[in-house]
Motif scaffolding. Structure first.
Motif, short mmCIF file in Angstrom:
data_model
loop_
_atom_site.label_atom_id
_atom_site.label_comp_id
_atom_site.label_asym_id
_atom_site.label_seq_id
_atom_site.Cartn_x
_atom_site.Cartn_y
_atom_site.Cartn_z
N LEU A 56 11.43 22.66 40.86
CA LEU A 56 11.59 23.47 39.55
C LEU A 56 10.93 24.92 39.87
CD1 LEU A 56 10.72 21.23 36.88
CD2 LEU A 56 12.92 21.84 37.55
N PHE A 57 9.90 24.95 40.24
CA PHE A 57 9.28 26.37 40.13
C PHE A 57 7.87 26.40 40.79
CE2 PHE A 57 7.56 24.29 36.60
CZ PHE A 57 5.82 24.64 36.58
N SER A 85 6.29 33.73 37.92
CA SER A 85 7.09 32.32 38.28
C SER A 85 8.39 32.63 39.24
CB SER A 85 7.39 31.58 37.36
OG SER A 85 6.31 31.15 36.41
N TYR A 87 11.76 30.46 40.64
CA TYR A 87 12.37 29.18 40.21
C TYR A 87 13.16 28.55 41.28
CZ TYR A 87 11.35 30.47 35.44
OH TYR A 87 10.56 30.96 34.50
N ALA A 91 17.63 25.75 39.42
CA ALA A 91 17.49 27.10 38.87
C ALA A 91 17.11 28.10 39.75
CB ALA A 91 16.23 26.99 37.89
N SER A 94 13.29 34.52 38.45
CA SER A 94 11.90 34.82 38.21
C SER A 94 11.54 35.14 37.03
CB SER A 94 11.48 35.86 39.40
OG SER A 94 11.82 36.95 39.17
N ALA A 241 14.27 25.88 33.30
CA ALA A 241 13.64 26.57 34.29
C ALA A 241 14.85 27.46 34.88
CB ALA A 241 13.21 25.21 35.61
N GLY A 242 14.39 28.80 34.88
CA GLY A 242 15.05 29.99 35.00
C GLY A 242 16.19 29.84 34.28
#
Length: 310
Positions: A56-57, A85, A87, A91, A94, A241-242
């Protein structure tokens, strides 16, 4: 978790932490605290953290905090925080967040090693601005709010017997939009719900409660105890996520592999068991055996914690 307290008898402290709950998730942290700025009651600390969920990230966060203790039992703090973050997986894109947190606490638990009376309370409120950048679309700016509150208390029932209660609540709030996966808060195992695996449950807000009946075996920290834990977890809105929304499976867990063992559907959870804390030559060891209602005995969980002051 490595903690260095009172380095060279100066009051300075530092620490390193690694946490790996599995499924491609890891957390790393480093911190340092200066206890007395210019010989006053003010203190300062810096920290650097990283959170990795492989599917995910990857998130990094640094913060600088200044505190002031008007009395020996109370403290107020101001923290500046920056996080970012990047991704991965389904995703892309960022995010970056600047935030400020205010905190306060009061500690009246005595004695320190094995409290038999008093209470401890702490509250932290954070507000910031988050900027999301996804490929092919304009950047989106949103407000971010996070909060943490905790309280502990102890009452002596008889000589060598204590009833202790603790409660903790945490939440993340982002008006208008999905909840980013890196803003999830968790409960389970060593994070407030014994009898379940670490990070068994998550959401945008959680609350955990614990009741312990303790038999003091050593005034320096040793004790036997029975415990009962309860926790509530809720996820408001959808998880993302993203720019990708993360679907959930039929059992309430996320389809993404990094969250495959974390239940995100709302509910109450309970745990109970017994534990032992004893002092060794180099520190304290805490061992507890926890059970979840309705689960067979073979699914009991064992949590071990070791703490040493250098």
């Amino acid at each position: 978790d490595l903690a260095l307290g009172n380095i060279a008898e100066s009051g300075r402290s530092a620490g390193l932490r690694w946490f790996g709950p599995g499924d491609g998730r890891s957390e790393y942290a480093a911190r340092y605290r200066e206890p007395a700025l210019f010989g006053t009651r003010a203190d300062a600390s810096v920290s650097l953290e990283a959170q990795v969920a492989e599917s995910l990230f990857t998130q990094t966060r640094w913060s600088t905090e200044f505190g002031f203790a008007p009395t020996g039992a109370s403290r107020a703090s101001l923290r500046l925080e920056r996080s970012g973050s990047t991704y991965a997986g389904p995703a892309r894109g960022s995010s970056a967040t600047w935030s400020v947190a205010l905190g306060g606490g009061l500690d009246r638990l005595v004695p320190l090693a094995n409290p038999t009376r008093g209470f401890r309370a702490a509250l932290t409120a954070l507000a910031g601005r988050r900027l999301d950048r996804d490929p092919g679309v304009p950047a989106v700016s949103r407000a971010l709010f996070r909060g943490n509150a905790s309280i502990e208390s102890a009452v002596a029932l008889a000589r060598g017997r204590v009833l202790a209660f603790a409660a903790h609540a945490a939440g993340a709030f982002l008006p208008g939009g999905d909840l980013p996966a890196e803003e999830l808060v968790f409960v389970g195992g060593s994070e407030g719900l014994r009898g379940h695996r670490d990070r068994a449950f998550g959401g945008s807000r959680v609350a955990a409660f614990s009741l312990e009946h303790r038999w003091i075996t050593d005034e320096r920290g040793g004790r036997l105890y029975l415990f009962a834990d309860a926790a509530r977890h809720d996820l408001t809105g959808t998880l993302a996520a993203g720019g990708a929304v993360l679907p959930t499976t039929g059992d309430g867990t996320a389809a993404a592999s990094s969250l495959a063992r974390t239940v995100l559907s709302p509910g109450w959870e309970f745990g109970y068991g017994a534990g032992l804390r004893t002092r060794m030559a180099s520190g304290l060891v805490d061992l507890n055996l926890g059970f979840a209602p309705g689960e067979p005995l073979r699914r009991a969980t064992i949590h071990i914690r070791y703490a040493s002051t250098w």
